[in-house]
Structures are given as C-alpha cells and as structure tokens.
Write a protein that holds these residues in place. Structure first.
Motif, PDB file in Angstrom:
ATOM      1  N   ARG A  48       0.841  -1.214   0.000  1.00 40.30           N
ATOM      2  CA  ARG A  48       0.000   0.000   0.000  1.00 40.30           C
ATOM      3  C   ARG A  48       0.878   1.268   0.000  1.00 40.30           C
ATOM      4  O   ARG A  48       0.523   2.269  -0.605  1.00 40.30           O
ATOM      5  CB  ARG A  48      -0.911   0.007   1.233  1.00 40.30           C
ATOM      6  N   ALA A  49       2.017   1.230   0.697  1.00 37.17           N
ATOM      7  CA  ALA A  49       2.899   2.410   0.712  1.00 37.17           C
ATOM      8  C   ALA A  49       3.429   2.676  -0.703  1.00 37.17           C
ATOM      9  O   ALA A  49       3.505   3.832  -1.147  1.00 37.17           O
ATOM     10  CB  ALA A  49       4.048   2.194   1.694  1.00 37.17           C
ATOM     11  N   ARG A  50       3.767   1.586  -1.441  1.00 42.63           N
ATOM     12  CA  ARG A  50       4.231   1.781  -2.825  1.00 42.63           C
ATOM     13  C   ARG A  50       3.109   2.335  -3.701  1.00 42.63           C
ATOM     14  O   ARG A  50       3.329   3.183  -4.565  1.00 42.63           O
ATOM     15  CB  ARG A  50       4.757   0.454  -3.390  1.00 42.63           C
ATOM     16  N   ARG A  51       1.900   1.856  -3.453  1.00 41.15           N
ATOM     17  CA  ARG A  51       0.736   2.373  -4.192  1.00 41.15           C
ATOM     18  C   ARG A  51       0.591   3.887  -3.903  1.00 41.15           C
ATOM     19  O   ARG A  51       0.295   4.683  -4.794  1.00 41.15           O
ATOM     20  CB  ARG A  51      -0.506   1.612  -3.728  1.00 41.15           C
ATOM     21  N   MET A  52       0.822   4.271  -2.649  1.00 41.45           N
ATOM     22  CA  MET A  52       0.712   5.686  -2.281  1.00 41.45           C
ATOM     23  C   MET A  52       1.762   6.527  -2.998  1.00 41.45           C
ATOM     24  O   MET A  52       1.499   7.667  -3.365  1.00 41.45           O
ATOM     25  CB  MET A  52       0.800   5.842  -0.756  1.00 41.45           C
ATOM     26  N   VAL A  53       2.958   5.960  -3.239  1.00 40.17           N
ATOM     27  CA  VAL A  53       3.953   6.721  -4.016  1.00 40.17           C
ATOM     28  C   VAL A  53       3.377   7.056  -5.394  1.00 40.17           C
ATOM     29  O   VAL A  53       3.488   8.190  -5.872  1.00 40.17           O
ATOM     30  CB  VAL A  53       5.275   5.932  -4.174  1.00 40.17           C
ATOM     31  N   ARG A  54       2.723   6.080  -6.008  1.00 41.63           N
ATOM     32  CA  ARG A  54       2.126   6.332  -7.335  1.00 41.63           C
ATOM     33  C   ARG A  54       1.043   7.418  -7.251  1.00 41.63           C
ATOM     34  O   ARG A  54       0.916   8.244  -8.151  1.00 41.63           O
ATOM     35  CB  ARG A  54       1.526   5.034  -7.897  1.00 41.63           C
ATOM     36  N   VAL A  55       0.286   7.428  -6.163  1.00 43.16           N
ATOM     37  CA  VAL A  55      -0.732   8.483  -5.969  1.00 43.16           C
ATOM     38  C   VAL A  55      -0.036   9.845  -5.906  1.00 43.16           C
ATOM     39  O   VAL A  55      -0.439  10.811  -6.576  1.00 43.16           O
ATOM     40  CB  VAL A  55      -1.539   8.236  -4.671  1.00 43.16           C
ATOM     41  N   LEU A  56       1.024   9.913  -5.115  1.00 45.87           N
ATOM     42  CA  LEU A  56       1.730  11.191  -4.941  1.00 45.87           C
ATOM     43  C   LEU A  56       2.295  11.671  -6.275  1.00 45.87           C
ATOM     44  O   LEU A  56       2.210  12.854  -6.625  1.00 45.87           O
ATOM     45  CB  LEU A  56       2.854  11.034  -3.910  1.00 45.87           C
ATOM     46  N   GLN A  57       2.848  10.712  -7.028  1.00 46.53           N
ATOM     47  CA  GLN A  57       3.401  11.090  -8.338  1.00 46.53           C
ATOM     48  C   GLN A  57       2.295  11.616  -9.254  1.00 46.53           C
ATOM     49  O   GLN A  57       2.476  12.600  -9.952  1.00 46.53           O
ATOM     50  CB  GLN A  57       4.102   9.884  -8.979  1.00 46.53           C
ATOM     51  N   ARG A  58       1.139  10.933  -9.197  1.00 44.36           N
ATOM     52  CA  ARG A  58       0.019  11.381 -10.045  1.00 44.36           C
ATOM     53  C   ARG A  58      -0.464  12.773  -9.659  1.00 44.36           C
ATOM     54  O   ARG A  58      -0.902  13.555 -10.488  1.00 44.36           O
ATOM     55  CB  ARG A  58      -1.141  10.377  -9.937  1.00 44.36           C
ATOM     56  N   LEU A  59      -0.315  13.087  -8.372  1.00 41.39           N
ATOM     57  CA  LEU A  59      -0.734  14.415  -7.912  1.00 41.39           C
ATOM     58  C   LEU A  59       0.373  15.454  -8.122  1.00 41.39           C
ATOM     59  O   LEU A  59       0.284  16.575  -7.635  1.00 41.39           O
ATOM     60  CB  LEU A  59      -1.136  14.357  -6.438  1.00 41.39           C
ATOM     61  N   GLY A  60       1.428  15.055  -8.801  1.00 40.12           N
ATOM     62  CA  GLY A  60       2.468  16.016  -9.187  1.00 40.12           C
ATOM     63  C   GLY A  60       3.496  16.317  -8.122  1.00 40.12           C
ATOM     64  O   GLY A  60       4.202  17.328  -8.205  1.00 40.12           O
ATOM     65  N   VAL A  61       3.601  15.458  -7.121  1.00 38.13           N
ATOM     66  CA  VAL A  61       4.602  15.704  -6.069  1.00 38.13           C
ATOM     67  C   VAL A  61       5.990  15.415  -6.641  1.00 38.13           C
ATOM     68  O   VAL A  61       6.219  14.361  -7.229  1.00 38.13           O
ATOM     69  CB  VAL A  61       4.335  14.811  -4.832  1.00 38.13           C
ATOM     70  N   ASN A  62       6.898  16.380  -6.459  1.00 35.13           N
ATOM     71  CA  ASN A  62       8.267  16.233  -6.948  1.00 35.13           C
ATOM     72  C   ASN A  62       9.229  15.950  -5.803  1.00 35.13           C
ATOM     73  O   ASN A  62       8.885  16.149  -4.639  1.00 35.13           O
ATOM     74  CB  ASN A  62       8.709  17.534  -7.638  1.00 35.13           C
ATOM     75  N   VAL A  63      10.417  15.530  -6.186  1.00 34.37           N
ATOM     76  CA  VAL A  63      11.493  15.316  -5.222  1.00 34.37           C
ATOM     77  C   VAL A  63      11.642  16.565  -4.335  1.00 34.37           C
ATOM     78  O   VAL A  63      11.675  17.676  -4.858  1.00 34.37           O
ATOM     79  CB  VAL A  63      12.801  15.033  -6.012  1.00 34.37           C
ATOM     80  N   GLN A  64      11.677  16.354  -3.017  1.00 39.60           N
ATOM     81  CA  GLN A  64      11.872  17.381  -1.994  1.00 39.60           C
ATOM     82  C   GLN A  64      10.677  18.340  -1.792  1.00 39.60           C
ATOM     83  O   GLN A  64      10.762  19.292  -1.022  1.00 39.60           O
ATOM     84  CB  GLN A  64      13.173  18.169  -2.215  1.00 39.60           C
ATOM     85  N   ASP A  65       9.552  18.087  -2.477  1.00 40.94           N
ATOM     86  CA  ASP A  65       8.330  18.837  -2.155  1.00 40.94           C
ATOM     87  C   ASP A  65       7.908  18.484  -0.736  1.00 40.94           C
ATOM     88  O   ASP A  65       8.098  17.351  -0.289  1.00 40.94           O
ATOM     89  CB  ASP A  65       7.174  18.429  -3.091  1.00 40.94           C
ATOM     90  N   ARG A  66       7.294  19.438  -0.038  1.00 37.83           N
ATOM     91  CA  ARG A  66       6.776  19.155   1.299  1.00 37.83           C
ATOM     92  C   ARG A  66       5.299  18.739   1.186  1.00 37.83           C
ATOM     93  O   ARG A  66       4.504  19.431   0.551  1.00 37.83           O
ATOM     94  CB  ARG A  66       6.885  20.378   2.218  1.00 37.83           C
ATOM     95  N   VAL A  67       4.993  17.603   1.812  1.00 41.51           N
ATOM     96  CA  VAL A  67       3.623  17.091   1.825  1.00 41.51           C
ATOM     97  C   VAL A  67       3.189  16.996   3.283  1.00 41.51           C
ATOM     98  O   VAL A  67       3.833  16.322   4.088  1.00 41.51           O
ATOM     99  CB  VAL A  67       3.554  15.702   1.155  1.00 41.51           C
ATOM    100  N   ALA A  68       2.110  17.707   3.620  1.00 35.05           N
ATOM    101  CA  ALA A  68       1.704  17.791   5.022  1.00 35.05           C
ATOM    102  C   ALA A  68       0.764  16.662   5.410  1.00 35.05           C
ATOM    103  O   ALA A  68      -0.048  16.203   4.592  1.00 35.05           O
ATOM    104  CB  ALA A  68       1.028  19.132   5.280  1.00 35.05           C
ATOM    105  N   THR A  69       0.877  16.224   6.670  1.00 33.95           N
ATOM    106  CA  THR A  69      -0.108  15.292   7.226  1.00 33.95           C
ATOM    107  C   THR A  69      -0.658  15.903   8.508  1.00 33.95           C
ATOM    108  O   THR A  69       0.072  16.523   9.279  1.00 33.95           O
ATOM    109  CB  THR A  69       0.510  13.924   7.579  1.00 33.95           C
TER     110      THR A  69
END
Ligand code: ADP
Length: 546
Positions: A48-69
């Motif tokens: 599921r964590a690997r699947r989430m990487v694909r989600v983040l990539q689809r949402l345009g998250v780039n290397v070193q972008d900050r993603v808040a939780t």
C-alpha cells in the motif's frame, strides 16, 4: 585506504523493505477514526505504501516537495510516512492541536503542496485553508468515499479522497536509493514562545536515531513486542517508534484518536500490548482508569514516558500494577530522544526506595549524543549532581539549523546546540532537568527547580496538576508560587499541601503561597504554558511580601 565494505545509503525505505521481507506476517493494527479496528501485515502495508507513491506522483509531487499530514496514529498515516520520504519528498507532520493561525503559518512557511488530513480535522482544515491557499493544491481526506467530509475549500484547491486515489493507482513502484543526507521529514516545534520553528530530519539522522532508540538500554524493541505509541506521529515522529518497530519486526498497535484511559486499556488488553510510550498526562489518565475500574494490564511490561518530567507517584503506581516505567528526555531538535533512564551496574542491589531517586531523573546519554552543562559565563560545570547549568548537546540526530535558516546557524562555534533546558548531571552521567531556562526561579541569586517542586506537589492526594512559577518578590527578586488544580471531587487545604514540601526540599525552596485554579493552560504538545501563568500571577506575592 578506504574500507572494503558495501556502501549503502541509510534509507527510510530500507526499513519498510526489511519489514516486508523479513517480518511479512507482523501486523500493523489501527483503531480507525470511525472507531473500528483495522489490521494488516507488514507485507500488505509495504504494498500500500508503494501504491501511495504512485498516488503522490500522479498528484504532481516532486522530489523534496513538502507534503503535510494532519493525522492520528494509524495505518494510512504510516503509509504516508514511508511513501512521502521514500519517494524523496518530505513528510511534514502538523500538530492539529495548534491554533488555526499557527497551522496556516507553518503550512505557508513549509510551502506544502498537499495536505493529507484525518476527517476529525475537517473543521480545522476549513478554517485554515483560506490562509494557506498559496502553495497547497489539494486536501486529501484519509478515508473512503462514504466518510468524506463536506467542506468548502478555496477556489483552485481540490478536495480528494484517499481510498479513491489508492483504488486508481498501481503498486509497481520500486524503492530508490539516494543520498542519505537528503531531507526526509519536517516537524515544527510547538512555539510556546514566538512562532513555531521547523526541524528538518534526514534519512540518515532518522535511521541512526531509530537504531539508537531500539537498543536494549533504551526502548529495547524485539520482534515479539507489541508496541502501542500513544505519543502522536505528529509529535516528533512518535519518538521514532514508527521506524524502530519495523526495524525490529515488532507489531505496531495504533490508537487513533482514542487516547483516554478506558480506550487505551481496552486496546492494550485486546491486542496484548507489551510496550507503550506517552507523556505523563496520558499515564495519569490511564492510572485513574485502572484505579476506578479495577482493570489490569496483564501483558504490559514497560512504559516509556517523556516530554515533561514524570512524578515519582507514576512510577510507584505502575510498579504496583507490575508495569515498569522508564523516562526519556529529548526535544524536537533532537529527533527527539537524547537520554533514557535504565540502570547501570552501580545500581545493582539498590533498594527500591533508593532506586526511585535515580529512576525519576531523565536518564543518561544515548550512544551518539554528547552533552555538557555550562554556567552563565559558558564555562563547563562539574557532574556533581548538584550544580545546574545550561544544557548543550551534540550528535548526528541533533539539528544544526532551523528550516529556512543558514546551515549551522543554531550551533555555537564548537558545534554545540543549546537546548534551553537547565539541568544537573550526576557523576554517573544521569541528567536531571531542573527547568526550562525561561522558567527558572532565581531567588536571592540562587536557582530553585520548579520541576522538582511540581513533582512533589502532584504527590499530594488532593492535587491533580501543579505548576510552579517565578513570582516577583520585593526582597528576593523572585519566589516560587504554587498553582494547583484539585482532583475531581477534592478540595485543597492549603496547609496540608504546603506541608508536603517539608523535609523534601530545603526550607527556602518552599513555595511562598498557593493559588487554586480550575485548569492550567497547556501547549499543543501538552506542556503547561508557564508564560501565560506568569503573565497572570507574576505580581501575586508583591502585596504580601515584607
Ligand atoms: P516536544 O518534545 O513536546 O515536541 P519540544 O521539543 O517543544 O517538545 O520540547 C522539548 C522540551 O520538553 C525539552 O527541552 C524539555 O524542556 C522538555 N522535556 C522533554 N522531556 C522531558 C523530561 N523527560 N523531563 C523534563 N522535561 C522534558
């Protein structure tokens, strides 16, 4: 000549890969926001964590972008922890107990591109979103479609559903290696004075901290442990447990938003938890529940306490239930653990009573951390267990600068970081925090430890919570003033509470007076806000002093 050993970067993704490959059947158990219990194995978690990487990539998250939780301890938060850092972006955990303005401030300061939130925090998101619209492209609620909150977001900011995004993604991502010094996670200090400041951890610092915290004389995690971090994942990475537990192959039990004594007892017993970690107020709540209900914790072996000083009565009460309490000390700037209190050979054979005087201290330095205490003039003070000084630390998981500042700017010329704590070190190297430097009481030129006085005051049977502040005094400049909250259904007899200090501290340390209040102000990480109390009560003694 270089050594001939394999060069492997210390990667956070190595932890999840290890857990999935070597402990595929160990479990991640979570109490969900909706109240049911979710469970899956580390093998499923990693997919599921690997699947989430694909989600983040689809949402345009780039290397070193900050993603808040903004989330409780739970499996989706864990997926984000590993997916965001693993894809070389930065996991920015936000403390949802902060005020709306502080939340907006840190989202803007970090320039977060996405915010993932538990549904519990929908009202906070709705209030803060108009203030952080500059960089945030979407808010993702960590739920399925049926539980999506109906809130309005500013134009241009999308409202998305976690499970819908997951359903549409593949799990074909392959974890990558890169420079271990790359930034991995970002956590802001609670900002009791001034604005919150960001601490930016690297993959390397996170792994070294997790290795260290896992040692036998620290939390000592094992594959047979079932670990319940009550300390939130938004509170300095839950003290490293989300990493350390997976390294050890221990089962993780996540309490979600259910942190009261009754809920914790049920989860601990249902899930046969062996180890847990939290701040003193959590353990006080648990104790009150055990006393009232008659419940017991048959599988629990040990509790870690930290974040604030832990009164002796907490150790004594849990010893009575067969659960051993251990104290750690640290701060956001230290990832956070710097010391842990376990015995040394010198303590073998000591009576339980003598042992308490050592156990209540904050503990000794973890390997990797060095510390010293210095006087106002900067000269190092001896480790005699008596003299207190400003505490300075060094180590590979101590920050060197706050986020946005020049590297190295938080250190002195010899590379030491000033903790802002005032402490003594005894000849065996056990640290005793006596105060925050901004909270010290200087009476007639001598320091009085507010922490020691508070610990004694909460030992009184009528006192639920206590704070000692420096109140202005005509003759002594400052004197300790005790502010107490009575236990529910109890009344405070001033003479009886004051008498508890007799024989426990020098007579000139005794508070000059006592004020009873209904509640004390707390910061977002549960610490008593001394500044607010001082602003209210600093002149309380002036009318009485001679
Ligand atoms: P937190 O760890 O709550 O996120 P901070 O980094 O803001 O918060 O707070 C760190 C401070 O908390 C330390 O500098 C110290 O003053 C206090 N602290 C942490 N652990 C202990 C402890 N075991 N005993 C006394 N004070 C502690």
């Amino acid at each position: 000549m270089l050594g001939l050993m394999q060069d492997q970067e210390l990667m956070i993704s190595a932890i999840i890969k290890h857990a999935a490959r070597h402990h595929p059947t160990a479990e991640l158990v979570s109490k969900t926001t909706e109240g049911d219990v979710h469970r899956y194995t580390y093998a499923e978690f990693e997919r599921r964590a690997r699947r989430m990487v694909r989600v983040l990539q689809r949402l345009g998250v780039n290397v070193q972008d900050r993603v808040a939780t903004m989330a409780w301890n739970g499996y989706r938060h864990m997926e984000l922890y590993y997916a965001i850092s693993g894809m070389q972006a930065i996991t920015h955990t936000i403390n949802p107990r902060l005020a709306v303005d502080d939340v907006a401030y840190i989202v803007n300061h970090a320039e977060d591109v996405l915010v993932f939130s538990d549904t519990t925090f929908a009202p906070l998101i709705a209030a803060a979103a108009p203030k952080f619209r500059a960089t945030v492209r979407a808010v993702v609620f960590m739920c399925d479609r049926a539980h999506m909150p109906d809130i309005a977001l500013p134009e241009g900011m999308e409202l998305l559903c976690y499970e819908e995004l997951m359903d549409a993604a593949d799990e074909d991502y392959v974890w990558q290696d890169f420079d271990e010094r790359t930034a991995a996670t970002l956590c802001y200090t609670s900002g009791t004075t001034g604005r919150p400041k960001g601490v930016l951890y690297s993959h390397r610092s996170t792994l070294l901290h997790a290795f260290s915290v896992g040692q036998a004389d620290v939390i000592g995690l094992r594959a047979v442990d079932r670990v319940l971090p009550v300390v939130p994942m938004f509170h300095v990475n839950a003290w490293g447990i989300p990493y350390g537990a997976l390294m050890a192959g221990a089962t993780l039990v996540m309490p979600g938003r259910f942190l009261d004594g009754a809920s914790l007892t049920k989860l601990m017993n249902d899930e046969k938890v062996t180890m847990s970690a939290g701040v003193p107020t959590v353990w006080l709540g648990l104790l009150q529940h055990l006393e009232k209900s008659g419940d017991r914790l048959p599988t629990m072996e040990r509790l870690m306490v930290g974040g604030s000083a832990c009164p002796r009565m907490i150790y004594e009460a849990f010893d009575g239930y067969g659960v051993r309490v251990f104290q750690g000390w640290g701060m956001t700037e230290m990832s956070p653990v710097g010391t842990y209190n376990t015995a040394k050979a010198a303590h073998i054979g000591m009576s339980a009573q003598d042992e308490y005087t050592i156990r209540v201290k904050q503990g000794r330095a973890l390997f990797g951390i060095d510390m010293k205490i210095v006087g106002d003039d900067g000269a190092e003070l001896p480790w005699d267990g008596k003299q207190s000084g400003h505490l300075l630390v060094k180590g590979p998981w101590v920050t060197n600068a706050y986020y946005g500042d020049a590297p190295g700017s938080a250190l002195d010329q010899d590379g030491w970081f000033a903790t802002g704590d005032v402490a003594a070190l005894d000849p065996e190297g056990y640290l005793e925090i006596t105060d925050r430097s901004k909270d010290v009481i200087k009476s007639g030129g001598e320091w009085i430890s507010s922490i020691q006085l508070e610990n004694i005051a909460v030992g009184h049977p009528d006192v639920a919570e206590a704070a000692i502040i420096a109140a202005n005094h005509a003759k002594w400049a400052e004197r300790p003033l005790l502010i107490v909250v009575p236990k529910a259904g109890h009344t405070i007899d001033k003479a009886s509470v004051m008498a508890i200090f007799d024989g426990q501290v020098a007579s000139w340390w005794k508070p000059d007076d006592l004020v009873v209040v209904d509640e004390l102000p707390h910061s977002a990480t549960g610490k008593i806000q001394k500044l607010a109390l001082r602003n209210k009560f600093r002149d309380y003694l002036l009318t009485k002093s001679d």
